[in-house]
Design an enzyme around this catalytic site. Structure first.
Site, PDB file in Angstrom:
ATOM      1  N   HIS A  49      38.567  40.675  35.732  1.00  0.00           N
ATOM      2  CA  HIS A  49      38.417  40.676  37.183  1.00  0.00           C
ATOM      3  C   HIS A  49      37.762  41.965  37.687  1.00  0.00           C
ATOM      4  O   HIS A  49      37.041  41.961  38.687  1.00  0.00           O
ATOM      5  CB  HIS A  49      39.798  40.496  37.816  1.00  0.00           C
ATOM      6  CG  HIS A  49      39.785  40.318  39.298  1.00  0.00           C
ATOM      7  ND1 HIS A  49      39.093  39.299  39.907  1.00  0.00           N
ATOM      8  CD2 HIS A  49      40.364  41.040  40.305  1.00  0.00           C
ATOM      9  CE1 HIS A  49      39.267  39.393  41.221  1.00  0.00           C
ATOM     10  NE2 HIS A  49      40.017  40.437  41.480  1.00  0.00           N
ATOM     11  N   ASP A  50      38.021  43.063  37.006  1.00  0.00           N
ATOM     12  CA  ASP A  50      37.454  44.358  37.415  1.00  0.00           C
ATOM     13  C   ASP A  50      35.942  44.438  37.229  1.00  0.00           C
ATOM     14  O   ASP A  50      35.337  45.434  37.650  1.00  0.00           O
ATOM     15  CB  ASP A  50      38.100  45.497  36.620  1.00  0.00           C
ATOM     16  CG  ASP A  50      39.315  46.096  37.335  1.00  0.00           C
ATOM     17  OD1 ASP A  50      39.569  45.694  38.482  1.00  0.00           O
ATOM     18  OD2 ASP A  50      39.975  46.956  36.746  1.00  0.00           O
ATOM     19  N   ASP A  91      36.901  36.837  33.816  1.00  0.00           N
ATOM     20  CA  ASP A  91      37.847  36.993  34.929  1.00  0.00           C
ATOM     21  C   ASP A  91      38.800  35.808  34.925  1.00  0.00           C
ATOM     22  O   ASP A  91      38.432  34.701  35.306  1.00  0.00           O
ATOM     23  CB  ASP A  91      37.063  37.068  36.249  1.00  0.00           C
ATOM     24  CG  ASP A  91      37.962  37.266  37.466  1.00  0.00           C
ATOM     25  OD1 ASP A  91      39.199  37.284  37.320  1.00  0.00           O
ATOM     26  OD2 ASP A  91      37.410  37.411  38.566  1.00  0.00           O
ATOM     27  N   ARG A 131      52.129  47.655  39.968  1.00  0.00           N
ATOM     28  CA  ARG A 131      50.768  48.032  39.594  1.00  0.00           C
ATOM     29  C   ARG A 131      50.476  47.697  38.125  1.00  0.00           C
ATOM     30  O   ARG A 131      49.374  47.277  37.784  1.00  0.00           O
ATOM     31  CB  ARG A 131      50.565  49.521  39.830  1.00  0.00           C
ATOM     32  CG  ARG A 131      49.195  50.046  39.421  1.00  0.00           C
ATOM     33  CD  ARG A 131      48.095  49.370  40.206  1.00  0.00           C
ATOM     34  NE  ARG A 131      46.805  50.043  40.044  1.00  0.00           N
ATOM     35  CZ  ARG A 131      45.674  49.637  40.599  1.00  0.00           C
ATOM     36  NH1 ARG A 131      45.673  48.563  41.355  1.00  0.00           N
ATOM     37  NH2 ARG A 131      44.566  50.286  40.421  1.00  0.00           N
ATOM     38  N   SER A 148      36.811  40.222  45.161  1.00  0.00           N
ATOM     39  CA  SER A 148      38.236  39.912  45.142  1.00  0.00           C
ATOM     40  C   SER A 148      38.739  39.721  46.581  1.00  0.00           C
ATOM     41  O   SER A 148      38.170  38.905  47.315  1.00  0.00           O
ATOM     42  CB  SER A 148      38.977  41.037  44.410  1.00  0.00           C
ATOM     43  OG  SER A 148      40.284  40.659  44.123  1.00  0.00           O
TER      44      SER A 148
END
Lengths: 393, 393
Positions: free
Chosen positions: B370-371, B337, B230, B161
């Site tokens: 994405h994680d 992602d 967040r 990222s």
């Protein structure tokens, strides 16, 4: 205002109407078990009801939509209703043939009873004491509206997104009352991601100190929180591709920036970062515009109604729920819609097919994301026209 | 705390270190033209630097990561560092062979100079007077750190990222200094959608009255705004599929709800809606936890650094920028992602190929969005191990 900003519409001028629902003793019963002592509904109509009262089509609006589906409210309106391209003489919903009705949903903020309405028992706005409303409650209010209009039969119901949820619920609750059901960019229930985005929006609103537990009607509005909720929503209504095409990484030219609508003193909040991307300015402007036409508490109630809706949940599953219906179905999804993706439309289509129902499905190739159903599309128009023709009385 | 909550790590205990950078007269020069009078860097290392000083690997952390990539800080730590599965004896970054370094980024809030640091000229936190920092500035700080550690050559740089952006910038700025470059779930520039999500997060922070134009360090923090930022971010790090698997439409049982960390009196903000979905509780809890470890102004600065980064922008395009590099490349993307989609990794891969560079690419099939690069994956480990082996000195 410049002359060129004035919108044109073949529907001409239309006026919203308001009706007070006749309620049973005890009030209007809601799915959650509570009742409402008073329900006012605002609606618009286009075209003419025939003498058999058989040509009515009920449109169901989406989350931030309203009853103003077509035409202009004043000769100097800058925008026609939200589906003016579709609802017009010769259009998909041909007002030369059909009598088209659209009403504001229960819980909203555009003339139909909602959290911003006055609670007759207290003389003050309901705010968060307004009872929880569901998609089913919205539909029950529309049903009562039609009864009072003397309409026992619908040629069709049609809606996109939250409007599609309502059209689906119509087909299940009142089998056969609508001969045809059109679901656009819709779902029988939100997934976890959809709920998550709604939760962020609600948190943004309730975190705004002006929200004041919902009691802001005689004070400053929770405008920042509502604007942020709208910004999040807006991203989910577009596709990554359409944002790339429209904005890319283009920087906003200082002299092209939207007029600053914030209060004096807030201007300095723009940080010491020289560059503002066009997409940022656009989103902020969308958020600020939205605040002028939407009520923060309605955002909370309607988004909760979206989250709670699950057509099959208390009916033995989706197929069992759909087996109750007596309607032809047209289901349209849009290739770039990642909020209510094609997969969710297909769940409805397959369950209808398993239940032996007459269903037609198409995924329309479109780059505009969830908002695609609101944008002019010749294919969408043709598919809807042909479908309605197939069920013509 | 229960005994079972204590984490284990083959890396054992590690301690962060802090170093003051030696600066040229006038201070540390930044890409935006300003200088910093003082730069402190916090970093950790794992494994042992060999006598040739040739086995160092620099890890670059992601937006909300930090220097604590592996091991435990105390014997009772509940979580090891963020890449403990990857950085360990026998791991992808084998600490028996390599000397692994990870430092907190410039502009962050975990020990390296950032907006929460004290401005020596005023004796108070920089807050929003901190100069704009870029991905290039982060990399320049890391380069200076390595100089002071006596490391002239890197076996590899690696990051996911925002860490991948730094690794890419490393390869372009310091050709040949790192023999190998590993980019995971990364991009050479954000698209409009990514910028839009960051803009929402920043708006949530700056709309929190406690933000106070950034001057909150001796008062209440803009906790609600940062928590909302967040929450938005967290949704984008997961995939729709992983959220469906993890939460679906499950309701949160009242006795399973996360312990309420809000202040007394805020509990009533939970509306008169009986049901809270598990995904909502989870997101709210993630937002609240984040506030304890992250600085709101750093969120603004780092997200702007993400937005501004465009590897090819001032270099005649991406291919021209990459033609400057002298490194083998491994590029990994992850099928689910949608924030940094495979397509963006491929743009880097194709530009490297056109520039005649040595590049290996794989899209890893993973449901975690994405994680994914942060989660254990045998395939990711194998691909990185094999790649590093291929370039072994």
């Amino acid at each position: 205002m410049q002359g060129g900003d004035v919108a044109q519409s073949p529907n001409g001028l239309v006026s919203p109407r308001t009706i007070q629902l006749d309620l049973p003793p005890g009030g209007f019963p809601l799915e959650g078990g509570k009742t409402l002592p008073e329900v006012v509904v605002q609606y618009e109509t286009y075209g003419t009801l025939n003498s058999e009262r058989s040509n009515a089509i009920l449109l169901l609006h989406a989350f931030s939509g309203d009853a103003h589906a077509a035409g202009l409210h004043t000769p100097r309106d800058r925008h026609p209703g939200w589906w003016d391209d579709m609802v017009r003489p010769g259009g998909a919903f041909d007002t030369n043939r059909f009598f088209v009705i659209c009403s504001n949903v229960l819980g909203g903020c555009r003339g139909t009873t909602g959290p911003g309405s006055i609670n007759p028992a207290t003389g003050t706005p309901w705010a968060m004491t307004f009872p929880v409303v569901t998609i089913g409650d919205m539909v029950a209010v529309q049903h009562q509206l039609l009864q009072q209009m003397g309409i026992q039969q619908l040629h069709a119901t049609a809606g996109g997104s939250m409007g599609g949820m309502q059209a689906l619920e119509w087909a299940i609750r009142y089998p056969g009352m609508s001969r045809q059901t059109i679901l656009l960019a819709s779902t029988h229930r939100l997934g976890a991601q959809g709920i998550a985005f709604n939760a962020v929006g609600r948190n943004a609103i309730t975190s705004d100190p002006n929200w004041n537990e919902g009691n802001y009607y005689d004070g400053p509005q929770p405008s920042r929180g509502l604007a942020i909720a709208r910004m999040v929503g807006h991203i989910t209504y577009l596709s990554s591709e359409s944002m790339r095409r429209k904005f890319g990484r283009r920087l906003q030219e200082p002299d092209q920036q939207e007029p600053d609508q914030r209060e004096p003193g807030q201007q300095e909040r723009r940080l010491d970062f020289q560059d503002q991307f066009a997409v940022e300015s656009y989103l902020e402007h969308q958020g600020e515009k939205f605040v002028d036409r939407f009520d923060a508490n309605s955002y909370i109630y309607l988004s909760k109604a979206l989250d709670y809706y699950d057509a099959g949940a208390s009916r033995g599953g989706l197929e069992a729920a759909l087996s109750l219906t007596n309607s032809r179905f047209l289901v349209l999804s849009y290739s770039s819609d990642w909020l209510f993706p094609t997969e969710q439309s297909k769940e409805i289509v397959y369950a209808l097919a398993r239940a032996g129902k007459d269903v037609s499905f198409n995924e329309i190739n479109s780059p505009y994301g969830h908002d695609s159903f609101l944008l002019e599309s010749q294919l969408q128009r043709d598919l809807i026209s042909a479908f309605l023709e197939g069920g013509a009385p």
